[in-house]
Design an enzyme around this catalytic site. Structure first.
Site, PDB file in Angstrom:
ATOM      1  N   CYS A  67      29.028  47.553  47.813  1.00  0.00           N
ATOM      2  CA  CYS A  67      30.237  47.677  48.647  1.00  0.00           C
ATOM      3  C   CYS A  67      30.083  48.821  49.628  1.00  0.00           C
ATOM      4  O   CYS A  67      30.678  48.806  50.708  1.00  0.00           O
ATOM      5  CB  CYS A  67      31.461  47.912  47.769  1.00  0.00           C
ATOM      6  SG  CYS A  67      31.752  46.623  46.555  1.00  0.00           S
TER       7      CYS A  67
ATOM      8  N   GLU B 213      39.111  47.583  44.217  1.00  0.00           N
ATOM      9  CA  GLU B 213      38.116  48.025  45.201  1.00  0.00           C
ATOM     10  C   GLU B 213      37.519  46.763  45.775  1.00  0.00           C
ATOM     11  O   GLU B 213      37.014  45.906  45.037  1.00  0.00           O
ATOM     12  CB  GLU B 213      37.052  48.906  44.532  1.00  0.00           C
ATOM     13  CG  GLU B 213      36.171  49.651  45.521  1.00  0.00           C
ATOM     14  CD  GLU B 213      34.878  48.927  45.800  1.00  0.00           C
ATOM     15  OE1 GLU B 213      34.684  48.520  46.971  1.00  0.00           O
ATOM     16  OE2 GLU B 213      34.075  48.752  44.881  1.00  0.00           O
TER      17      GLU B 213
END
Length: 543
Positions: free
Chosen positions: A328, A294
Site C-alpha cells: 500500500c 487502511e
C-alpha cells in the site's frame, strides 16, 4: 485474581535475519521452502476451536509457478458464518473477563513460537504463497508480525494506566477500557501476513472476539499463524478463521445486530461499500460499529534539485519494486526536476535497474518475483500496453510481461508528459512507477500537483539537502500523506517506530503499530466512587 500490578516486558523490534549463502539460516529456510512446496496443504475453517471441512473448496496457487497448487482450502457458507458469530459470542464473556496479562501472554507466546519453532515454515509459506523474496518474507511474516504481538501488549498496559488526574475530596475516580459489545470482523489482504495477524489480534487483545476472513491468496500462511496462536493458548472461539467469499460473509455479518466493528485492509472501493451497508443497517445494531480501515495509496517521491541523486534513485527502486510494488505504501509516482532528470536521475536509474534479478522466490538471489495473480497481471499489462501506445507517456525502462509460468511483470518506469496521466492518479499495485518531470523553477506548482493529483494520502517522501525546502514541503504536503519520509523511501514503516496509516481515501488513519489503533477497540467507562455520606440534598445557598 491478581495481587500485583505487572508490567509487560519492554518490547524490542525483532532482528531480521539476512540469510547469507551457505549460512545455517539459509540452509534451514531452503529446506522449509522445499518441504512446503512438496505438499498440497489442506486448510479447514476453524470455528469455536474446531476444524470444519466443507465440500466447496478454493485453491491457492504459487504466483511464481501458477500451475502449482500450494493449498486447497474449505470455503465458508452462510451457515458457517452464523456458526462462527455464535462461537465468538459464546466465548466473549470468559475472554473479556480474563485478566489482561493472560491475554497479553498469549500474544507474547505466539511471537516467540513464530520467531523460533515456526520461523522457517511461516516464512516459506509466505514466500511461496504470496510471491515474496526471502528478505520480504522475513520482514513481513516474521519480524513485523512478532513486533505487533510484542508491542501491542505494552501499548495495552500504557492505555490501562491512563486514569483521571483529579479526585475531589471524598471520592475516587477511575476509568476502565471495556471491549466492545458484540464481535469484530477482521478482513485481511494478501500482501502482508503481518497485517492479517494484527487485524485479528489487536481487537482480541483488548478483550474482543473476532471473525477473521483471510485473503484467498494468503490463506496458507494465515492458517499457519492461526494454528500457532492456538498452540500458544488462544481459547476456542476468540478468533474464528473463515476463508471464503467476502461478499457472502458481508451479507451475514453486516446484518447481525451484534456486529461491533470491522478491522480492514484492502481496496478503497470495498471499504466504501462496507461502510455504505453499515450506514443502511445502522438502526439494526446494538452499538455504532467501529470502522477501522487502511485502503489504497498513490504514494510519491518528490525530488528537489538539491537532492542527493544516488539516494533518491536507490530509494525509488526499493520503494517502487520491492515485493513487486504490491505494498500500500509503494512508490508509484515520482516528481523529478528537469535539472536532474536527463543528466543524472534517469541514467543512474537505468544502470541500477539493470541489476534487478527476477524469478521464483526459491532462488534467494532474486530481487523481485511475480505479482499475485492473473487479475493483477492483466490489469498491469493493460496499463503498460496503454502507456506504450500513448502520446502523452512513454516507457523508458522495462515493460515486458510474461505469464507462461508465473505472473511476471518486469519492473517498469513510465515517463508521463501529462501530470494527470492515468498512472499518476490511479493505484496500480504492481512494479510500475510513473515519473513526471517538472520545471525546477516552478517547484511550488509541482508541490501543488503532488498534493492534488491523487485521491489518496498514505505515504510520501521528499529528497532534498536544502533544509528550508524540506520545511516548506512539510507544510505544503501536510495532508498529502499519513507517513512522511525525508531522504528515505516511502515504504518500510516499523512497529514502534513509524505508526502506519493514511488519510483521505487511504483509510481512517488509526495508526497500526501504536496505542491509537487499540483505543478503537474499547468502550471507556468512567467510574466515580464516593466515600462521604450525604446527609442532606440541599446546597449551602439554600439554607
Amino acid at each position: 485474581m491478581s495481587f500485583s500490578l505487572p508490567s509487560v516486558p519492554t518490547p524490542k523490534n525483532e532482528v531480521c535475519r539476512s540469510y547469507p549463502p551457505g549460512s545455517a539460516d539459509a540452509v534451514a529456510l531452503a529446506k522449509a521452502v522445499e518441504e512446503v512446496k512438496a505438499t498440497v496443504h489442506e486448510v479447514p475453517l476453524i470455528i469455536g476451536g474446531k476444524e470444519v471441512w466443507t465440500e466447496k473448496k478454493g485453491e491457492q496457487h504459487c504466483p511464481g509457478d501458477h500451475k502449482h497448487i500450494l493449498a486447497r482450502y474449505s470455503m465458508a457458507t452462510e451457515e458457517h458464518v452464523k456458526q462462527a458469530i455464535e462461537a465468538a459470542l459464546v466465548a466473549k464473556q470468559t475472554w473479556e473477563e480474563m485478566h489482561w496479562t493472560r491475554r497479553a501472554a498469549i500474544l507474547l507466546r505466539t511471537a516467540d513460537l513464530l520467531t523460533g519453532k515456526y520461523r522457517y515454515q511461516l516464512n516459506a509459506a509466505c514466500m511461496l504463497g504470496q510471491g515474496k523474496t526471502v528478505w520480504q518474507g522475513e520482514i513481513d511474516a516474521i519480524a513485523e508480525t512478532a513486533d505487533f504481538l510484542r508491542f501491542n501488549p505494552k501499548y495495552l498496559e500504557e492505555i490501562y494506566k491512563v486514569q483521571p488526574p483529579e479526585n475531589s475530596p471524598g471520592c475516587w475516580n477511575r476509568v476502565e477500557y471495556r471491549p466492545l459489545e458484540g464481535f469484530v470482523w477482521a478482513l485481511s489482504p494478501f500482501n502482508f501476513t503481518s497485517i492479517g495477524a494484527n487485524l485479528c489480534t489487536s481487537p482480541a487483545l483488548m478483550g474482543n472476539v473476532v471473525v477473521w476472513k483471510p485473503s484467498s491468496t494468503a490463506v496458507y500462511s494465515n492458517y499457519i499463524f492461526m494454528k500457532i496462536m492456538m498452540e500458544a493458548g488462544l481459547p476456542a472461539g476468540v478468533i474464528n478463521f473463515l476463508p471464503g467469499s467476502g461478499a457472502l460473509m458481508a451479507k451475514v455479518i453486516l446484518s447481525n445486530p451484534h456486529f461491533a466493528g470491522i478491522h480492514f485492509t484492502g481496496s478503497t472501493a470495498v471499504f466504501e461499500d462496507i461502510q455504505s451497508t453499515i450506514a443502511k443497517n445502522i438502526k439494526l445494531y446494538r452499538i455504532y460499529p467501529r470502522c477501522v480501515g487502511e485502503t489504497g495509496g498513490k504514494d510519491f517521491h518528490f525530488i528537489h534539485e538539491s537532492a542527493d541523486v544516488p539516494t533518491a534513485v536507490n530509494s525509488t527502486i526499493r520503494a517502487s519494486f520491492e515485493y513487486q510494488g504490491q505494498k500500500c505504501s509503494a512508490c508509484s509516482r515520482v516528481y523529478c526536476p528537469d535539472t536532474l532528470w536527463e543528466s543524472q536521475f534517469l541514467p543512474l536509474l537505468k544502470s541500477q535497474m539493470a541489476k534487478i534479478t527476477m524469478g521464483e522466490p526459491e532462488d534467494f538471489h532474486n530481487y523481485v518475483t511475480a505479482v499475485i495473480d492473473n487479475i493483477s497481471f492483466t490489469k498491469l499489462k493493460q496499463h503498460i500496453d496503454d502507456a506504450r501506445a500513448a502520446k502523452d507517456a512513454e516507457i523508458v525502462i522495462g515493460g515486458e510481461c510474461d505469464s507462461s509460468k508465473g505472473w511476471y511483470i518486469q519492473p517498469t518506469v513510465i515517463h508521463a508528459k501529462d501530470p494527470h496521466y492515468v498512472t499518476m492518479r490511479e493505484e496500480l499495485f504492481g512494479p510500475v512507477v510513473t515519473v513526471y518531470v517538472y520545471k525546477a523553477s516552478e517547484v511550488d506548482k509541482a508541490l501543488e500537483l503532488c498534493d492534488t493529483t491523487s485521491q489518496y494520502a498514505l505515504t510520501g517522501s521528499v529528497f532534498a539537502k536544502d533544509s528550508s525546502f524540506i520545511e516548506h514541503a512539510l507544510v505544503k504536503l501536510r495532508h498529502s500523506e499519513g507517513n512522511f519520509y525525508i531522504n528515505d523511501k516511502c515504504t518500510g514503516a516499523v512497529v514502534g517506530q513509524q505508526p502506519f496509516g493514511g488519510a483521505r481515501k487511504s483509510g481512517t488513519n488509526d495508526k497500526a503499530g501504536m496505542h491509537l489503533n487499540l483505543l478503537r477497540w474499547v468502550s471507556v467507562r468512567a467510574i466515580k466512587e464516593s466515600f462521604t455520606p450525604l446527609d442532606d440534598f440541599r446546597y449551602p445557598h439554600m439554607q
